[in-house]
Design an enzyme around this catalytic site. Structure first.
Site, PDB file in Angstrom:
ATOM      1  N   LYS A  23       0.838  -1.205   0.000  1.00  0.00           N
ATOM      2  CA  LYS A  23       0.000   0.000   0.000  1.00  0.00           C
ATOM      3  C   LYS A  23       0.875   1.258   0.000  1.00  0.00           C
ATOM      4  O   LYS A  23       0.637   2.178  -0.784  1.00  0.00           O
ATOM      5  CB  LYS A  23      -0.903  -0.040   1.242  1.00  0.00           C
ATOM      6  N   SER A  24       1.878   1.297   0.867  1.00  0.00           N
ATOM      7  CA  SER A  24       2.737   2.494   0.967  1.00  0.00           C
ATOM      8  C   SER A  24       3.417   2.779  -0.367  1.00  0.00           C
ATOM      9  O   SER A  24       3.476   3.925  -0.828  1.00  0.00           O
ATOM     10  CB  SER A  24       3.819   2.277   2.022  1.00  0.00           C
ATOM     11  N   GLY A  92      -4.915   7.895   5.610  1.00  0.00           N
ATOM     12  CA  GLY A  92      -4.067   8.916   6.232  1.00  0.00           C
ATOM     13  C   GLY A  92      -2.830   9.172   5.386  1.00  0.00           C
ATOM     14  O   GLY A  92      -2.381  10.315   5.237  1.00  0.00           O
ATOM     15  N   SER A 165       7.265   9.158  12.148  1.00  0.00           N
ATOM     16  CA  SER A 165       6.155   8.933  11.224  1.00  0.00           C
ATOM     17  C   SER A 165       6.622   9.110   9.787  1.00  0.00           C
ATOM     18  O   SER A 165       7.096  10.173   9.401  1.00  0.00           O
ATOM     19  CB  SER A 165       5.025   9.921  11.524  1.00  0.00           C
ATOM     20  N   GLN A 167       4.724   9.208   7.327  1.00  0.00           N
ATOM     21  CA  GLN A 167       3.791  10.103   6.622  1.00  0.00           C
ATOM     22  C   GLN A 167       4.240  11.543   6.782  1.00  0.00           C
ATOM     23  O   GLN A 167       4.248  12.310   5.816  1.00  0.00           O
ATOM     24  CB  GLN A 167       2.380   9.897   7.163  1.00  0.00           C
ATOM     25  N   ASP A 312       1.780  -1.153  12.119  1.00  0.00           N
ATOM     26  CA  ASP A 312       0.570  -1.640  11.435  1.00  0.00           C
ATOM     27  C   ASP A 312       0.272  -3.107  11.751  1.00  0.00           C
ATOM     28  O   ASP A 312      -0.842  -3.580  11.521  1.00  0.00           O
ATOM     29  CB  ASP A 312       0.728  -1.486   9.914  1.00  0.00           C
ATOM     30  N   LYS A 339      -4.550   5.681  14.701  1.00  0.00           N
ATOM     31  CA  LYS A 339      -4.623   4.960  13.428  1.00  0.00           C
ATOM     32  C   LYS A 339      -6.085   4.928  12.957  1.00  0.00           C
ATOM     33  O   LYS A 339      -6.904   5.697  13.416  1.00  0.00           O
ATOM     34  CB  LYS A 339      -4.027   3.554  13.584  1.00  0.00           C
ATOM     35  N   ARG A 343      -6.314   1.854  18.102  1.00  0.00           N
ATOM     36  CA  ARG A 343      -6.009   0.415  18.070  1.00  0.00           C
ATOM     37  C   ARG A 343      -5.609  -0.150  19.425  1.00  0.00           C
ATOM     38  O   ARG A 343      -5.622  -1.374  19.591  1.00  0.00           O
ATOM     39  CB  ARG A 343      -4.935   0.118  17.015  1.00  0.00           C
TER      40      ARG A 343
HETATM   41  C1  S3P Z   1       2.555   4.750   6.262  1.00  0.00           C
HETATM   42  C2  S3P Z   1       3.137   5.109   7.437  1.00  0.00           C
HETATM   43  C3  S3P Z   1       2.650   4.678   8.749  1.00  0.00           C
HETATM   44  C4  S3P Z   1       1.681   3.501   8.638  1.00  0.00           C
HETATM   45  C5  S3P Z   1       0.688   3.689   7.532  1.00  0.00           C
HETATM   46  C6  S3P Z   1       1.407   3.841   6.196  1.00  0.00           C
HETATM   47  C7  S3P Z   1       3.137   5.271   5.004  1.00  0.00           C
HETATM   48  O1  S3P Z   1       1.970   5.750   9.369  1.00  0.00           O
HETATM   49  O2  S3P Z   1       1.010   3.304   9.864  1.00  0.00           O
HETATM   50  O3  S3P Z   1      -0.179   2.586   7.461  1.00  0.00           O
HETATM   51  O4  S3P Z   1       2.843   4.730   3.929  1.00  0.00           O
HETATM   52  O5  S3P Z   1       3.913   6.239   5.088  1.00  0.00           O
HETATM   53  P1  S3P Z   1       2.777   6.870  10.214  1.00  0.00           P
HETATM   54  O6  S3P Z   1       3.820   7.353   9.334  1.00  0.00           O
HETATM   55  O7  S3P Z   1       1.806   7.928  10.528  1.00  0.00           O
HETATM   56  O8  S3P Z   1       3.263   6.166  11.428  1.00  0.00           O
END
Ligand code: S3P
Length: 426
Positions: A23-24, A92, A165, A167, A312, A339, A343
């Site tokens: 997914k990422s 997110g 993070s 993200q 995750d 999340k 969770r």
């Molecule tokens: C992700 C980063 C993680 C993860 C999310 C996907 C990403 O979140 O929990 O499912 O693709 O960068 P955080 O960066 O907020 O921890």
């Protein structure tokens, strides 16, 4: 909202080469294609709700997308203003990375999401982006979506983040590519590093030194991506736990990214006693290979470091805790509370409903291994909670409500599960 009933499983020995693509990496491959000169080619893109929403947004931002069902080709003449509201759905990652990408784009953009996403904190990206000149706003002073973004000139920055993070890091790296000088981003613990690897692979000047990433602004457009998205270790992990808790079972999970920032949960399962082997088969943007997991009696462990490497997977790992001998402990994991659901609370309440002794803390929980009992579990709209308790059902049977959310990340989950046990949809 559909419901499923899962029946206990007999021992199994299987090989799976259809685990959902990562997914990422899928989100990033669609977004980063907008920074390239020429056509990016992405195969094995995750065709799940979250990443299809990202692809749709990329299209609404003016990219040309050709999709023959196998390879997705994306080309862009730069980000265009859209008359549409850009809907990130449940994601997110989508919303936070688009904040970074659009902060410097010419135009005005509105990002929104579903009821769950509109409750999740966005200030972690809107605040540092505003500090460098971005014009971002939303409810609660820019913390809650819908968000409005008006592209602006961004100042160079040296940002030290308090949270590990990927993200936030990725949003800031994307902003840095268009800032007016060299930028640095420092995090407290290394979070997943797909953004750095992929942008470097596209020719961006991104240097990683320990916990600090240095980014030079783009002088020209980047080289297009040519990528095959590997299988998602977070999705594969549900089946790793399935094998680890079902006596005499074995599973080979094929073509998974073996990036160290993503396979910590497999390492944790190994520390619990499961027999796990890794075989590297490819290494382009990412190391990729097969993971074999065989059943062995499990014992309790403490998880307190590198939490972002298994954040995750903690719900699924907690099902293994419930089947292990002794008391497992999760600490330093407060991020779990923001999340797709809280969770800590959804895992703790779910396990209690299954007759397991648990204690809840602000930043984690403890799980005393015992005899899992069949229960009726509500996913709270969280795909990983739904799939984790379905896997628990392989031991004792389970009913899980509100399972449509599984389509956000793993649309063929039930096809694979039906190779292990019987499921009935209600
Ligand atoms: C992700 C980063 C993680 C993860 C999310 C996907 C990403 O979140 O929990 O499912 O693709 O960068 P955080 O960066 O907020 O921890």
């Amino acid at each position: 909202m559909s419901k499923v009933k899962v029946f206990p499983a007999e021992k199994f020995s299987l090989s799976m080469d259809e685990i959902a693509p990562d997914k990422s990496i899928s989100h990033r491959s669609a977004m980063f294609s907008m920074l390239a000169c020429g056509t990016s080619e992405i195969s094995n893109f995750l065709r799940a709700e979250d990443t299809l929403n990202t692809l749709e947004i990329v299209k609404n931002l003016g990219a040309k997308i050709e999709d023959d069902g196998t390879i997705i080709k994306i080309s862009s003449d730069g980000i265009q203003e859209s008359s549409k509201i850009l809907d990130c759905g449940n994601s997110g990652t989508g919303m936070r990375l688009f904040c970074g990408l659009l902060s410097s784009a010419n135009g005005h953009f509105i990002l929104t999401g579903d009821e769950y996403l509109c409750r999740r904190p966005m200030k972690r990206v809107t605040s540092p982006l505003r500090d460098i000149g971005a014009k971002l706003d939303g409810r609660n002073d820019g913390d809650l979506a819908p968000l409005s973004i008006r592209g602006a000139s961004l100042k160079a920055f040296d940002y030290v983040s308090k949270i590990a993070s990927a993200q936030v890091k990725s949003a800031m790296i994307l902003a840095a590519l268009r800032a007016d000088g060299i930028c640095t981003y420092t995090e407290p613990e290394l979070s997943r590093d797909h953004t750095e690897r992929m942008l470097k692979g596209m020719g961006a000047e991104v240097k990683v030194d320990g916990l600090t990433t240095t980014i030079a602004p783009m002088k020209e457009l980047l080289s297009p991506l040519k990528i095959r998205v590997p299988a998602d270790p977070s999705s594969a992990f549900f089946f790793a736990v399935a094998a680890a808790i079902t006596p005499d079972s074995k599973i080979i999970l094929e073509g998974v990214t073996l990036n160290v920032t993503r396979i910590e949960a497999f390492k944790a399962l190994e520390r619990m006693g499961a027999d796990i082997k890794y075989e590297l088969t490819d290494d382009k943007y990412e190391p990729v290979g097969n993971i074999t997991v065989s059943y062995a009696p499990l014992h309790a462990i403490t998880v307190e470091e590198n939490i972002s490497w298994l954040i995750d997977e903690l719900p699924a790992l907690s099902i293994a805790f419930a089947c292990a001998k002794g008391v497992s402990v999760v600490k330093n994991a407060e991020e779990l509370r923001v999340k797709e659901s809280d969770r800590i609370s959804t895992v703790v309440n779910g396990l209690m409903a299954c007759g397991i002794t648990v204690d809840e803390y602000k930043d984690g929980y403890t799980v005393k291994g015992g005899l899992l009992q069949s229960a009726a579990i509500d996913s709270h709209g969280d795909h990983r909670i739904a799939m984790s308790f379905i896997i628990a059902g392989l031991r004792c049977g389970m009913e899980v409500d509100d399972i449509d959310c599984i389509n956000t990340s793993f649309p063929n989950f039930f096809d694979l599960l039906s190779r292990i046990t019987k499921v009935e949809f209600k």
